[in-house]
Design an enzyme around this catalytic site. Structure first.
Site, short mmCIF file in Angstrom:
data_model
loop_
_atom_site.label_atom_id
_atom_site.label_comp_id
_atom_site.label_asym_id
_atom_site.label_seq_id
_atom_site.Cartn_x
_atom_site.Cartn_y
_atom_site.Cartn_z
N ARG A 23 0.74 -1.14 -0.05
CA ARG A 23 -0.04 -0.09 -0.01
C ARG A 23 0.90 1.25 -0.03
O ARG A 23 0.53 2.12 0.42
CB ARG A 23 -0.97 -0.07 1.20
N ARG A 27 -2.86 6.76 0.98
CA ARG A 27 -3.58 7.86 1.69
C ARG A 27 -2.57 8.56 2.47
O ARG A 27 -2.76 9.71 2.99
CB ARG A 27 -4.78 7.62 2.22
N ARG A 36 -6.03 11.70 -6.23
CA ARG A 36 -7.42 10.93 -6.07
C ARG A 36 -8.38 12.38 -5.87
O ARG A 36 -9.43 11.81 -6.46
CB ARG A 36 -7.29 10.37 -4.78
N ASP A 73 -6.63 -1.97 -7.82
CA ASP A 73 -7.54 -2.93 -7.01
C ASP A 73 -7.70 -4.15 -7.34
O ASP A 73 -7.85 -4.45 -8.33
CB ASP A 73 -8.71 -1.99 -6.66
N TYR A 151 -15.09 -11.75 -1.50
CA TYR A 151 -15.86 -10.50 -1.58
C TYR A 151 -17.07 -10.78 -2.78
O TYR A 151 -18.17 -10.32 -2.58
CB TYR A 151 -14.92 -9.64 -2.43
#
Length: 343
Positions: A23, A27, A36, A73, A151
């Protein structure tokens, strides 16, 4: 030009131990947040090759990691198989129509049909390769079939996995059909990433710990190995990293034709070295929350260096970097890894 990260994946002697962070494009970087904002939302960013390439390259330039990892992703795969995907604020990813029966599964695209729809990913890779320094590697990735299937079946993230685990025990044939279909798409997806220019493949099994040890090989690991075998047969020069999270109890059951085993932070590195260190290069495994303290970071980096001795090792976190980690602490981690391992 040889890439230190690729050499390390194959267990070759390197001038220092390379390092990257899961990651790492994310962020914690103000620059990422700017891009973003420009994209409008997370999924738009994944679908915009120019912007996705920009955020992929940011940690290489800003933090000094030895490899870039493609910004994307794992859920773009079921999305392009035909499942409508939304990322809801505060909730995360949600599929509006989960896969609960054979008709749901048959309605999804498979194989080449699904893999060929991920053009924005392959375009992103080409743009990154034009801009990435020759000595830096680009890591492509996919979720493992089990992680993707959870998922797809649950319809969102879960803490209990009760819907997919109910299927595992009550209707294992259906779960195997879902896993097989996802595996075929992933094989071709990773092949197309390699053809577009990635240097290394990582397969993430984020939800490995949800499966009891007696069932792990049957419902997850064997499908990961099948993908690795398929890619190795065609692209032996491309290293493959397997990262199943939270399986210290299963280390004895690890097998397969791949190069690097990603060790998560719950697994003692000494144990991983004892069980797997001769067969695979080990990657990891600092607890990501140590990044909140430079002192705690240095202690861990030095301990890992003492255990691994700079051989058959790649520094990394034992899972992803968290959004509120100060950038200077991330830089400190990278520089400490280089400092302790310089030959």
């Amino acid at each position: 030009m040889s890439k230190i990260f690729v050499d390390a994946c194959f267990g070759k002697e390197t001038p220092y131990t390379p390092v990257w962070m899961m990651r790492q494009a994310g962020r914690y970087l103000p620059e990422y947040m700017e891009v973003r904002k420009q994209a409008g939302n997370f999924l738009n960013l994944c679908h915009n090759p120019k912007l996705a390439a920009e955020v992929t390259l940011q940690p290489v330039d800003i933090v000094g990691v030895d490899a870039a990892i493609l910004f994307s992703d794992i859920l773009v795969v079921p999305n392009e198989m035909g499942m409508k995907l939304d990322f809801l604020a505060g909730e995360g990813p949600v599929f509006d129509k989960p896969v609960r029966n054979e008709a749901d599964l048959n309605a999804l695209l498979g194989g080449e049909e699904a893999a060929s729809r991920l053009t924005y990913v392959y375009e992103t890779i080409k743009i990154i390769k034009e801009q990435l320094a020759d000595d830096k590697a680009l890591i492509g990735f996919t979720g493992a079939p089990w992680t993707l299937a959870t998922y797809m079946i649950e319809g969102e993230g879960t803490k209990t996995y009760n819907i997919c685990k109910k299927m595992m025990y009550a209707n294992p044939e259906l779960l195997h059909k879902i896993l097989a279909k996802v595996t075929e798409v992933v094989k071709l997806y990773m092949e197309k990433q390699i053809e577009a220019g990635i240097d290394v493949v990582q397969i993430f099994d984020s939800w490995a710990a949800a499966i009891e040890p007696a069932k792990y090989d049957e419902f997850s690991w064997k499908y990961m190995v099948e993908i690795a075998e398929y890619l190795k047969a065609k692209y032996p020069h491309i290293p493959i990293i397997m990262f199943p999270k939270g399986i210290p109890a299963f280390l004895d059951k690890v097998y397969g034709n791949f190069d690097v085993f990603g060790v998560d932070w719950s697994t003692p590195m000494g144990l991983a070295k004892e069980k797997l260190g001769e067969k695979y290069v080990l990657q990891g495994n600092m607890e990501p929350c140590r990044l909140y303290s430079k002192e705690a970071t240095t202690q861990c980096v030095e301990a890992l260096q003492n255990i691994m001795g700079g051989k058959r090792h790649i520094f990394n976190l034992g899972h992803g970097i968290l959004p509120d980690v100060p950038v200077e602490n991330a830089k400190h981690f990278i520089s400490e890894c280089h400092r302790v391992s310089k030959k």
